[in-house]
Design a protein around this motif. Structure first.
Motif, PDB file in Angstrom:
ATOM      1  N   GLU A   1      58.023  -7.559  93.837  1.00  0.00           N
ATOM      2  CA  GLU A   1      57.847  -7.831  95.267  1.00  0.00           C
ATOM      3  C   GLU A   1      59.198  -8.049  95.957  1.00  0.00           C
TER       4      GLU A   1
ATOM      5  N   GLU B   1      64.510   2.155  85.974  1.00  0.00           N
ATOM      6  CA  GLU B   1      63.878   0.981  85.375  1.00  0.00           C
ATOM      7  C   GLU B   1      64.741  -0.267  85.505  1.00  0.00           C
TER       8      GLU B   1
ATOM      9  N   CYS C   1      55.091  -7.227  89.045  1.00  0.00           N
ATOM     10  CA  CYS C   1      55.264  -8.367  89.946  1.00  0.00           C
ATOM     11  C   CYS C   1      55.680  -9.619  89.179  1.00  0.00           C
ATOM     12  N   LEU C   2      55.291  -9.697  87.911  1.00  0.00           N
ATOM     13  CA  LEU C   2      55.700 -10.849  87.098  1.00  0.00           C
ATOM     14  C   LEU C   2      57.214 -10.874  86.929  1.00  0.00           C
ATOM     15  N   VAL C   3      57.848  -9.724  87.047  1.00  0.00           N
ATOM     16  CA  VAL C   3      59.298  -9.668  86.849  1.00  0.00           C
ATOM     17  C   VAL C   3      60.043  -9.268  88.127  1.00  0.00           C
TER      18      VAL C   3
ATOM     19  N   ARG D   1      53.933  -1.655  92.277  1.00  0.00           N
ATOM     20  CA  ARG D   1      53.591  -2.944  92.884  1.00  0.00           C
ATOM     21  C   ARG D   1      52.495  -3.669  92.110  1.00  0.00           C
ATOM     22  N   THR D   2      52.208  -3.213  90.893  1.00  0.00           N
ATOM     23  CA  THR D   2      51.081  -3.772  90.134  1.00  0.00           C
ATOM     24  C   THR D   2      51.507  -4.999  89.330  1.00  0.00           C
ATOM     25  N   GLY D   3      50.503  -5.810  88.940  1.00  0.00           N
ATOM     26  CA  GLY D   3      50.676  -7.095  88.276  1.00  0.00           C
ATOM     27  C   GLY D   3      51.882  -7.261  87.371  1.00  0.00           C
ATOM     28  N   PRO D   4      51.939  -6.536  86.235  1.00  0.00           N
ATOM     29  CA  PRO D   4      53.041  -6.771  85.302  1.00  0.00           C
ATOM     30  C   PRO D   4      54.424  -6.635  85.941  1.00  0.00           C
TER      31      PRO D   4
ATOM     32  N   ALA E   1      55.309   1.873  82.855  1.00  0.00           N
ATOM     33  CA  ALA E   1      56.649   1.497  82.416  1.00  0.00           C
ATOM     34  C   ALA E   1      56.791  -0.015  82.511  1.00  0.00           C
ATOM     35  N   CYS E   2      55.665  -0.718  82.422  1.00  0.00           N
ATOM     36  CA  CYS E   2      55.607  -2.151  82.746  1.00  0.00           C
ATOM     37  C   CYS E   2      56.623  -3.008  81.997  1.00  0.00           C
ATOM     38  N   GLY E   3      56.956  -2.638  80.767  1.00  0.00           N
ATOM     39  CA  GLY E   3      57.895  -3.434  79.985  1.00  0.00           C
ATOM     40  C   GLY E   3      59.324  -3.272  80.459  1.00  0.00           C
ATOM     41  N   PHE E   4      59.547  -2.318  81.355  1.00  0.00           N
ATOM     42  CA  PHE E   4      60.896  -2.036  81.826  1.00  0.00           C
ATOM     43  C   PHE E   4      60.985  -2.264  83.336  1.00  0.00           C
TER      44      PHE E   4
END
Ligand SMILES: Cc1cc2nc3c(=O)[nH]c(=O)nc-3n(C[C@H](O)[C@H](O)[C@H](O)COP(=O)(O)O)c2cc1C
Ligand code: SF4
Ligand code: FES
Lengths: 170, 457
Positions: A103, A153, A98-100, A93-96, A136-139
């Motif tokens: 939520e 992912e 949420c950008l994609v 549920r963290t920032g990066p 794993a933010c990029g995925f």
């Protein structure tokens, strides 16, 4: 999976104890407390959560005070101090993420399972919760499911539906 | 094509196995170091390479190694920091998943240099798949004689173990990590003593990031001087950048330090531009803890010169107009993203992850989360923005470990650069619930020097 009630005493199987012994060997003489975190993971994998009787038994095994186990189990987020569903969907549920759209995925899971964050479905199969960045933010969006902690992912509503359906059939 | 030292063979099928890894030249560094170099020679090469810690702080690795105390008859430890929990950072997981032997090989060479006979890789507990991958790789290395007793007949002994964490960002802080490895809560220790003097079990200890340790392999293979030729100024070598957010091609990239930021974001070799044809609004260039920058200051300095991906260039302008390379977690925000919401999200993260030892961090992060929540959901006042500024100021520099600063900086920089967006949330509470502030004037590189004071509030 075994279900351990709060009051039910726990006996670790000899297979589990063997794994504990193997872990304790990694540390110098007298530093067996270092085995606490790995052992709690094994306990949780076996019973689905870390109950007080199980923690007491771990304390006995490591020759430390029960409070030393409780304070650790309550500090780290991975140890469940309450029984959970068989499959706990842990969504980042963290920032990066949420950008994609993380939520949206969490809302979707809530609707699909029909339970709020932290609750267990009536059949005992599922729980879900938001967790912090899973590296794993990029995925993203991503989720993981213990005790193997398999990662899923680039989630979409469809892939979440399929995942839940597949787990139901298992 | 830029030179690749860590990810050169990433696409070779089976590179996660010892066999294929060796075919591609793997474990040469172990043979070279153990058979032809003394431990001090290895430290010297790493010093010459100019390698700086890849975990976030950028401290020179060779220098850190030379600080290690060496009292007679006391064990020394090397502990690898694979806790990787900084939002926006996922390079270590990537490296361990695909080329686990690069880390194992680096651990052997580094342990030899430090005189450690037992070393640990502390991996965050959520990475159980990576823990299994590393344990399998360690077994392979042991079977091939690279671990255990009398390695390659040189008389050097090394045992290497993987330790899982329990889920706590703070355990990435090196002294919290050591506490955790000792089976305790992850409360950072008061320094001094530094781990180099009293670390794991009170013994001299070096803690290094996964990527720092893996970088030792090419440094030993090619020599420190060769490594130092890559990069720019004091930012030598290559760096893994984790790119996330609204990019066409998010992922892990190995860059030569000194690459222009613009090229990294827009060229097809790297991120390929902003996804869905949108415009870039802002970036967080080095993981959630570093200051957020609007697009114009991301691409160029305040005086219009291009900004580069290097420790120095990213911090050019200080916190007034610059940021930090940090752990290399590069997060891109497109024009549809809300800065207030993201700042609230990050504050919630730091509040959740504060270990609770120091009041400014424990209480301050909670207040920041509360105030930001209030503003984000349309109940904020102008005074709240000032209060937020005040709270972050009172955390920074007043805590045991840098998590406090890491929580304060994103808030401070968001207010510094995006104050108009915070004010818009206050003035247009209804509108801000259904639309977002958009790009405003951030995307166009600024033409002339703009005066920005560090403390302009
Ligand atoms: C709150 C906090 C979290 C950190 N998390 C990590 C991490 O996940 N991985 C890491 O390598 N370093 C992390 N660090 C930095 C470590 O404390 C330490 O500086 C680093 O592991 C040293 O390795 P290096 O010199 O190779 O960079 C963190 C620091 C702080 C204050
Ligand atoms: S700054 Fe925060 S995380 Fe660090 S020791 Fe203090 S309370 Fe703990
Ligand atoms: S923010 Fe979701 S994995 Fe990092």
């Amino acid at each position: 999976m075994l279900k351990v009630e709060e009051t039910q005493p726990v006996e670790f199987s000899s297979a589990l104890l063997e794994k504990f012994d193997e872990i304790v060997k990694r540390y110098p003489e007298g530093k067996q407390k270092s085995a606490l975190l790995p052992i709690l993971h094994l306990v949780q994998a076996e019973y689905g959560w870390t109950s007080v009787p199980a923690m007491d038994k771990v304390a006995e095994y490591l020759a430390i005070e029960p409070i030393e186990v409780y304070e650790v189990a309550s500090f780290y987020t991975m140890y469940f101090l309450q029984p959970k569903g068989k499959y706990v969907l842990e969504v980042c549920r963290t920032g990066p993420c949420c950008l994609v759209g993380a939520e949206k995925i969490m809302n979707h899971i809530e609707t699909r399972l029909g339970v709020k964050e932290g609750e267990v479905t009536a059949d005992g199969l599922f729980s879900w919760r938001g967790v912090e960045c899973l590296a794993a933010c990029g995925f993203g969006p991503v989720l993981q499911i213990g005790p193997e902690y398999t990662f899923y992912e680039n989630l979409t509503e469809e892939s979440v539906n399929k995942l839940i359906d597949d787990l139901r059939k298992k | 094509m830029a030179r690749k030292l860590l990810l050169e063979h990433i696409n070779v099928p089976g590179i996660n196995t010892l066999e294929v890894y060796r075919q591609k030249g793997g474990y040469r560094a172990v043979e070279k170091a153990l058979k032809t170099l003394t431990p001090d020679d290895v430290v010297e090469e790493v010093k010459k390479s100019g390698l700086r810690g890849r975990g976030g702080a950028g401290f020179p690795t060779g220098m850190k190694w030379s600080f290690l105390a060496k009292p007679e008859g006391v064990a020394r430890y090397l502990v690898c920091n694979a806790d990787e929990s900084e939002p926006g950072t996922f390079k270590d997981r990537f490296l361990m998943t695909h080329i686990p032997h690069a880390l194992i090989e680096g651990m052997i060479v580094a342990s030899y240099a430090l005189g450690a006979n037992t070393s640990y890789i502390y991996v965050r507990g959520e990475m159980m798949p990576q823990i299994r991958i590393l344990e399998r790789a360690i077994e392979e290395a042991r079977a091939a004689g690279f671990l255990g007793k009398n390695i390659l007949g040189t008389g050097y002994n090394l045992e290497l173990y993987v330790q899982p964490g329990g889920g706590a960002y703070i355990c990435g802080e090196e002294t919290a990590l050591l506490e955790s490895l000792e089976g305790k809560r992850g409360n950072p220790r008061i320094k001094p003593p530094f781990p180099a003097i009293a670390g794991l079990y009170g013994c001299p200890t070096v803690v290094n990031n996964v990527e720092s340790i893996a970088a030792v392999v090419p440094i030993i293979n090619d020599g420190g001087d060769e490594y130092a030729k890559i990069g720019i100024g004091r930012s030598t070598g290559t760096k893994l950048i984790s790119a996330s957010g609204n990019l066409v091609k998010p992922g892990v990239y190995e860059i030569e330090l000194g690459l222009p930021v613009e090229e990294f974001i827009y060229s097809d070799e790297y991120c390929g531009g902003i996804a869905n044809g949108k415009k870039l609004k802002a970036t967080v260039a080095g993981g959630s803890s570093v200051p957020i920058l609007p697009a114009n200051l991301t691409l160029k300095y305040a005086n219009g010169e291009p900004r580069l991906m290097s420790y120095e260039s990213l911090s050019e302008g200080g916190f007034a107009t610059g940021t930090m390379l940090g752990s290399g977690g590069f997060i891109a925000f497109d024009e549809d993203q809300c800065i207030v919401r993201n700042t609230w999200n990050f504050s919630r993260f730091y509040h959740h992850e504060s270990c609770g030892q120091c009041s400014p961090c424990r209480e301050g992060t909670g207040w920041m989360e509360k105030i930001l929540h209030k503003i984000e959901y349309g109940h904020g006042t102008m005074e709240d923005i000032d209060l937020l500024w005040d709270v972050q100021r009172k955390i920074e520099g007043n805590t045991i470990c840098p998590l406090g600063d890491a929580a304060a900086w994103p808030v401070a920089s968001a207010i510094r650069h995006f104050r108009d967006e915070f004010e818009w949330h206050v003035k247009e509470p209804m509108k801000s619930q259904s639309t977002n502030y958009g790009l405003a004037n951030y995307a166009n590189p600024i033409e002339k020097q703009v005066e920005v004071k560090q403390d302009n509030l």
